[in-house]
Design a protein around this motif. Structure first.
Motif, PDB file in Angstrom:
ATOM      1  N   LEU A 141       9.341 -16.125 -11.936  1.00 38.84           N
ATOM      2  CA  LEU A 141       9.835 -15.033 -10.265  1.00 38.84           C
ATOM      3  C   LEU A 141       8.193 -14.470 -10.474  1.00 38.84           C
ATOM      4  CD1 LEU A 141      11.106 -14.732  -7.722  1.00 38.84           C
ATOM      5  CD2 LEU A 141      12.460 -13.065  -8.989  1.00 38.84           C
ATOM      6  N   TYR A 142       7.306 -14.693  -8.963  1.00 42.93           N
ATOM      7  CA  TYR A 142       6.166 -13.524  -8.607  1.00 42.93           C
ATOM      8  C   TYR A 142       6.731 -13.175  -7.588  1.00 42.93           C
ATOM      9  CZ  TYR A 142       3.548 -15.999 -12.094  1.00 42.93           C
ATOM     10  OH  TYR A 142       2.583 -16.289 -13.200  1.00 42.93           O
ATOM     11  N   THR A 143       6.994 -11.940  -7.563  1.00 42.90           N
ATOM     12  CA  THR A 143       6.752 -10.944  -6.389  1.00 42.90           C
ATOM     13  C   THR A 143       5.572 -10.140  -5.446  1.00 42.90           C
ATOM     14  OG1 THR A 143       9.455 -10.276  -6.768  1.00 42.90           O
ATOM     15  CG2 THR A 143       8.831  -8.868  -5.483  1.00 42.90           C
ATOM     16  N   SER A 144       5.449 -10.725  -4.361  1.00 44.67           N
ATOM     17  CA  SER A 144       3.884 -10.001  -3.867  1.00 44.67           C
ATOM     18  C   SER A 144       5.261  -9.156  -2.707  1.00 44.67           C
ATOM     19  CB  SER A 144       2.606 -11.674  -3.579  1.00 44.67           C
ATOM     20  OG  SER A 144       2.946 -11.723  -4.743  1.00 44.67           O
ATOM     21  N   VAL A 145       4.200  -7.781  -2.647  1.00 45.80           N
ATOM     22  CA  VAL A 145       3.593  -6.848  -1.642  1.00 45.80           C
ATOM     23  C   VAL A 145       2.577  -6.518  -1.290  1.00 45.80           C
ATOM     24  CG1 VAL A 145       5.234  -4.720  -0.859  1.00 45.80           C
ATOM     25  CG2 VAL A 145       6.088  -6.144  -3.119  1.00 45.80           C
ATOM     26  N   PHE A 146       2.552  -7.334  -0.079  1.00 46.25           N
ATOM     27  CA  PHE A 146       1.728  -7.026   0.549  1.00 46.25           C
ATOM     28  C   PHE A 146       1.283  -6.096   2.138  1.00 46.25           C
ATOM     29  CE2 PHE A 146       1.623 -11.477   0.203  1.00 46.25           C
ATOM     30  CZ  PHE A 146      -0.347 -11.850  -0.458  1.00 46.25           C
ATOM     31  N   SER A 147       0.547  -4.553   1.650  1.00 49.43           N
ATOM     32  CA  SER A 147       0.665  -3.607   2.999  1.00 49.43           C
ATOM     33  C   SER A 147      -1.123  -3.143   2.668  1.00 49.43           C
ATOM     34  CB  SER A 147       0.966  -2.210   2.121  1.00 49.43           C
ATOM     35  OG  SER A 147       0.880  -1.786   0.842  1.00 49.43           O
ATOM     36  N   VAL A 148      -1.035  -2.279   3.473  1.00 49.55           N
ATOM     37  CA  VAL A 148      -2.320  -1.201   3.489  1.00 49.55           C
ATOM     38  C   VAL A 148      -2.610  -0.502   3.292  1.00 49.55           C
ATOM     39  CG1 VAL A 148      -3.961  -1.003   5.291  1.00 49.55           C
ATOM     40  CG2 VAL A 148      -3.479  -2.646   5.717  1.00 49.55           C
ATOM     41  N   VAL A 149      -2.980   0.188   2.051  1.00 45.19           N
ATOM     42  CA  VAL A 149      -3.342   1.355   1.910  1.00 45.19           C
ATOM     43  C   VAL A 149      -4.839   2.806   1.440  1.00 45.19           C
ATOM     44  CG1 VAL A 149      -2.738   2.836  -0.141  1.00 45.19           C
ATOM     45  CG2 VAL A 149      -1.467   0.880   0.116  1.00 45.19           C
ATOM     46  N   ASN A 150      -5.027   3.132   2.399  1.00 44.78           N
ATOM     47  CA  ASN A 150      -6.368   3.851   2.297  1.00 44.78           C
ATOM     48  C   ASN A 150      -7.412   2.927   2.545  1.00 44.78           C
ATOM     49  OD1 ASN A 150      -8.286   6.463   1.339  1.00 44.78           O
ATOM     50  ND2 ASN A 150      -8.315   5.343  -0.059  1.00 44.78           N
ATOM     51  N   GLY A 151      -7.470   2.410   3.443  1.00 44.63           N
ATOM     52  CA  GLY A 151      -8.375   1.090   3.742  1.00 44.63           C
ATOM     53  C   GLY A 151      -8.817  -0.446   2.951  1.00 44.63           C
ATOM     54  N   GLN A 152      -7.867  -0.280   2.227  1.00 46.23           N
ATOM     55  CA  GLN A 152      -7.814  -1.376   2.050  1.00 46.23           C
ATOM     56  C   GLN A 152      -5.969  -2.296   1.776  1.00 46.23           C
ATOM     57  OE1 GLN A 152      -7.860   0.632  -2.033  1.00 46.23           O
ATOM     58  NE2 GLN A 152      -9.949  -1.077  -2.343  1.00 46.23           N
ATOM     59  N   LEU A 153      -7.154  -3.668   2.021  1.00 49.29           N
ATOM     60  CA  LEU A 153      -5.519  -4.606   1.381  1.00 49.29           C
ATOM     61  C   LEU A 153      -4.890  -4.813   0.476  1.00 49.29           C
ATOM     62  CD1 LEU A 153      -2.850  -6.583   3.296  1.00 49.29           C
ATOM     63  CD2 LEU A 153      -5.120  -8.256   3.481  1.00 49.29           C
ATOM     64  N   ILE A 154      -3.694  -4.407  -0.165  1.00 51.10           N
ATOM     65  CA  ILE A 154      -3.602  -4.637  -1.847  1.00 51.10           C
ATOM     66  C   ILE A 154      -1.881  -5.531  -1.786  1.00 51.10           C
ATOM     67  CG2 ILE A 154      -4.264  -2.663  -1.842  1.00 51.10           C
ATOM     68  CD1 ILE A 154      -1.569  -1.179  -1.950  1.00 51.10           C
ATOM     69  N   CYS A 155      -2.322  -6.160  -3.204  1.00 52.80           N
ATOM     70  CA  CYS A 155      -0.947  -6.505  -2.933  1.00 52.80           C
ATOM     71  C   CYS A 155      -0.035  -6.448  -4.387  1.00 52.80           C
ATOM     72  CB  CYS A 155      -1.433  -8.873  -3.378  1.00 52.80           C
ATOM     73  SG  CYS A 155      -0.421  -9.497  -4.493  1.00 52.80           S
ATOM     74  N   ASN A 156       0.826  -5.995  -4.063  1.00 56.53           N
ATOM     75  CA  ASN A 156       1.208  -6.129  -5.207  1.00 56.53           C
ATOM     76  C   ASN A 156       2.151  -6.689  -5.993  1.00 56.53           C
ATOM     77  OD1 ASN A 156       3.164  -4.614  -7.311  1.00 56.53           O
ATOM     78  ND2 ASN A 156       2.779  -2.505  -6.600  1.00 56.53           N
ATOM     79  N   MET A 157       1.536  -7.333  -7.022  1.00 55.85           N
ATOM     80  CA  MET A 157       2.221  -8.297  -7.794  1.00 55.85           C
ATOM     81  C   MET A 157       2.971  -8.013  -9.020  1.00 55.85           C
ATOM     82  SD  MET A 157       1.015 -12.406  -8.655  1.00 55.85           S
ATOM     83  CE  MET A 157      -0.008 -11.985 -10.071  1.00 55.85           C
ATOM     84  N   ASN A 158       4.169  -8.253  -9.780  1.00 52.84           N
ATOM     85  CA  ASN A 158       5.649  -7.993 -10.387  1.00 52.84           C
ATOM     86  C   ASN A 158       5.163  -6.903 -10.876  1.00 52.84           C
ATOM     87  OD1 ASN A 158       6.762  -9.951  -9.429  1.00 52.84           O
ATOM     88  ND2 ASN A 158       5.169 -11.139 -11.715  1.00 52.84           N
ATOM     89  N   GLY A 159       4.311  -5.793  -9.630  1.00 50.70           N
ATOM     90  CA  GLY A 159       3.859  -4.126 -10.426  1.00 50.70           C
ATOM     91  C   GLY A 159       2.497  -4.340 -10.508  1.00 50.70           C
ATOM     92  N   VAL A 160       1.661  -5.189 -10.519  1.00 53.39           N
ATOM     93  CA  VAL A 160       0.066  -4.722 -10.156  1.00 53.39           C
ATOM     94  C   VAL A 160      -0.023  -5.083  -9.391  1.00 53.39           C
ATOM     95  CG1 VAL A 160      -1.646  -5.811 -11.850  1.00 53.39           C
ATOM     96  CG2 VAL A 160       0.645  -6.154 -13.191  1.00 53.39           C
ATOM     97  N   VAL A 161      -0.811  -3.900  -9.165  1.00 54.70           N
ATOM     98  CA  VAL A 161      -1.420  -3.721  -7.924  1.00 54.70           C
ATOM     99  C   VAL A 161      -3.578  -4.487  -7.768  1.00 54.70           C
ATOM    100  CG1 VAL A 161      -2.907  -2.517  -5.327  1.00 54.70           C
ATOM    101  CG2 VAL A 161      -0.678  -1.524  -7.293  1.00 54.70           C
ATOM    102  N   TYR A 162      -3.254  -5.596  -6.854  1.00 55.00           N
ATOM    103  CA  TYR A 162      -4.509  -6.509  -6.654  1.00 55.00           C
ATOM    104  C   TYR A 162      -5.123  -5.682  -4.934  1.00 55.00           C
ATOM    105  CZ  TYR A 162      -2.550  -8.810 -10.621  1.00 55.00           C
ATOM    106  OH  TYR A 162      -2.857  -9.637 -11.990  1.00 55.00           O
TER     107      TYR A 162
END
Length: 260
Positions: A141-162
């Protein structure tokens, strides 16, 4: 007696002071024009490079988000697995639920959570840009959370931030950063087919309890404009917007097509 030879003294050629000044003025004028040409070429090259970086950031962000959003709700081998068994209830997401989001009325805007299950070898890419490489035949199972943080578009996937695109902070001059993420969800309120009849914010979808009826998304990302300057445009008769927004419509693949 020694013969005397008389003749006119040969005239000597030269430049007068006025001629030297005129030549010097012409030389300075030509050098000035050459300097302006060099500066204009340098400015044009810098602008084109910054615009290329902006377009690359937009393309990469939308590509990464599209890959994940299109896979929402996917699970392998439906003869052995189901949506409820592959995506168990967790947090505010129910069993089998693939999507959920939040609405932000001010920058940095919305968040989006996408879930799907994959197995090794099915080629489904996650937001790290890689497929499932666990080697396990059981669904992951992959859970990906997209959001904008401090000027970056990030993806938090299974607890790892990309970090996907954007420059964190504001210390880099003319850096391309992301300021806002906005998402509208295309739903079919009747549930009779897979045609979108209305677009809602995440808050509206939650209020109507129709997350399982989301068929497509209209994703808008706002970037800072690297060509914007508060002072450089003065007196030039042109202005640059401070931000630029890119929008793309993305379909949820398992909701697209004709409903059986």
């Amino acid at each position: 007696m020694r013969a005397l030879h008389h003749g006119k003294r040969r005239a000597q050629n030269g430049l007068t002071l006025i001629e030297l000044l005129v030549a010097l003025a012409i030389g300075i004028f030509l050098l000035g024009g050459l300097g302006i040409m060099v500066q204009n070429n340098k400015r044009t090259f810098s602008s084109q490079n910054q615009l290329a970086q902006l377009q690359d950031s937009e393309r990469l962000a939308m590509t990464m988000m599209s890959d994940v959003i299109q896979s929402a709700g996917y699970f392998p081998n439906p003869t052995l697995n189901t949506a409820t068994s592959s995506m168990v209830a967790a947090g505010s997401m129910g069993s089998g639920q693939a999507l959920i989001g939040t609405t932000g009325t001010t920058p940095p805007g919305d968040t989006l959570t996408v879930r799907y299950a994959t197995t090794t070898g099915d080629g489904i890419l996650n937001c790290s840009g890689l497929p499932n490489t666990t080697g396990s035949v059981a669904p992951t199972l992959y859970t990906s959370v997209f959001s904008v943080v401090n000027g970056q578009l990030i993806c938090n996937m299974n607890g790892v931030v990309y970090p996907l695109v954007g420059i964190a902070g504001t210390t880099v001059a003319n850096a391309v950063s992301v300021t806002n993420l906005s998402i509208l969800y295309g739903v079919n309120s009747t549930g009779t087919d897979n045609n979108v009849d209305s677009y809602m914010t995440a808050a509206q979808v939650t209020a109507a309890a129709v997350w399982n009826s989301v068929i497509s998304m209209q994703v808008s990302l706002t970037f800072t404009n690297p060509l914007y300057s508060a002072t450089a445009q003065q007196g030039q008769g042109t202005t640059q917007p401070q931000t630029i927004t890119f929008t793309r419509d993305i379909g949820v693949m398992n909701k697209s097509g004709i409903q059986p």
